[in-house]
Design an enzyme around this catalytic site. Sequence first.
Site, short mmCIF file in Angstrom:
data_model
loop_
_atom_site.label_atom_id
_atom_site.label_comp_id
_atom_site.label_asym_id
_atom_site.label_seq_id
_atom_site.Cartn_x
_atom_site.Cartn_y
_atom_site.Cartn_z
N THR A 196 -23.50 -10.17 12.85
CA THR A 196 -22.78 -11.44 12.80
C THR A 196 -23.31 -12.40 11.75
OG1 THR A 196 -22.25 -11.23 15.12
CG2 THR A 196 -22.15 -13.44 14.22
N THR A 211 -27.49 -8.57 16.51
CA THR A 211 -28.38 -8.85 17.65
C THR A 211 -28.33 -7.75 18.72
OG1 THR A 211 -26.64 -10.16 18.71
CG2 THR A 211 -28.24 -11.34 17.35
N1 ASP Z 1 -22.01 -6.99 17.39
C1 ASP Z 1 -22.92 -7.71 16.53
C2 ASP Z 1 -24.03 -6.78 16.11
O1 ASP Z 1 -24.92 -6.52 16.85
C3 ASP Z 1 -23.45 -8.89 17.26
C4 ASP Z 1 -24.42 -9.74 16.48
O2 ASP Z 1 -24.76 -9.52 15.35
O3 ASP Z 1 -24.88 -10.74 17.06
O4 ASP Z 1 -23.96 -6.28 15.02
#
Ligand code: ASP
Length: 369
Positions: free
Chosen positions: A24, A100
């Site tokens: 993200t 994340t």
């Molecule tokens: N779905 C995303 C990922 O893990 C969520 C994020 O980056 O917070 O790539």
Amino acid sequence: MCLQLHYNMVAPRASILLVYTGGTIGMLENPETGALEPLDFNYLQDNVPELRLLGCDISSVEFQPPLDSSAITTEHWVQLARVIEENYDKYDGFVILHGTDTMAYTASALSFVFEGLAKPIVFTGSQLPVGKLRTDGKENLITAIEIAAARDEAGRPRVPEVSLFFENYLMRGNRTSKISADQFSAFESYNYPHLAYAGIEIRYHDAVIANAHVGRTLSVRPYFDPHVAVLKLFPGITREVVEAVLSVPSLRGVVMETFGSGNAPMMPWFLDALRAAVARGVVIVNVTQCVTGYVDMTRYETGVLLEKIGLVSGRDATTEAALTKLMYLLGQGFSSEEVSRLMAIPLRGEMSLDQEMEGFSREISIYRR
Ligand code: ASP
């Protein structure tokens, strides 16, 4: 998949390599469609002009295409480790931007790969894209770079280990878990004190930060065996499920999430299934489903039995750390006995020794806020 290198940016002081794997943080909202699209890293400074004020020499490299971290595999861990290895002598520190969802796994995996690390590798990401008005990404990115560039009075890196920075706190990477799907405060290190707190200034908790392996040569061993499984126990778990998992022909290691301080049901079929797997050379590591505390296989009769069968105590390690450590050790080609022996001792601060655990619970309350 290929990598694109963009060298440029800012005046020299510490030199930092920013590696964008995806997630993200590197997304930008398309003003016309409202959809999130990956940010072109050539324009990172346009979106985060504050980077110019950091006084670091920042280069960036990005995974092509950027990955949602739910798609991360052991091959991406190898690729990431190679990028750092190839650039290790050229930079003072590394900041890894990662989705994340699986960041705690990647940070744990990378911590095992680098033996003799003397430079900071800081993971970060965000819950909102860097191009969004209320983003947490700018703050996380800027502080992660500051931490990767930070030196003590003697010019040594402040945090020469694999760490994870998120929403004000720096944590040891292999002690973290993602704890929230929607809050900015999305990571926690329940069993190990925070390494630093970023408020008005960044306060480092030197006593709990790993010492730099100065003068020791860095050894990088990015080999992982993916033939592992996580078996989470629950009341009423059936024989078919347990036997199906433990009898997978290629299986070499299992992280078993048990109850409380390492307890499991005592049905004969369950113990027989564990015995049969251990006899086939499967390494089974006992970690607790509780978010704090540790496995003590001497506390209850069930734990004693599991130890007798040959299960290894994961002590206070997270599932993420135990699993990636198992993949790493199996990937080195060690025998099951050697993997079991090494699983029981801390390699990169991923679990605590008996005498440390009491001290850490005290330090955790001191270093938490
Ligand atoms: N779905 C995303 C990922 O893990 C969520 C994020 O980056 O917070 O790539």
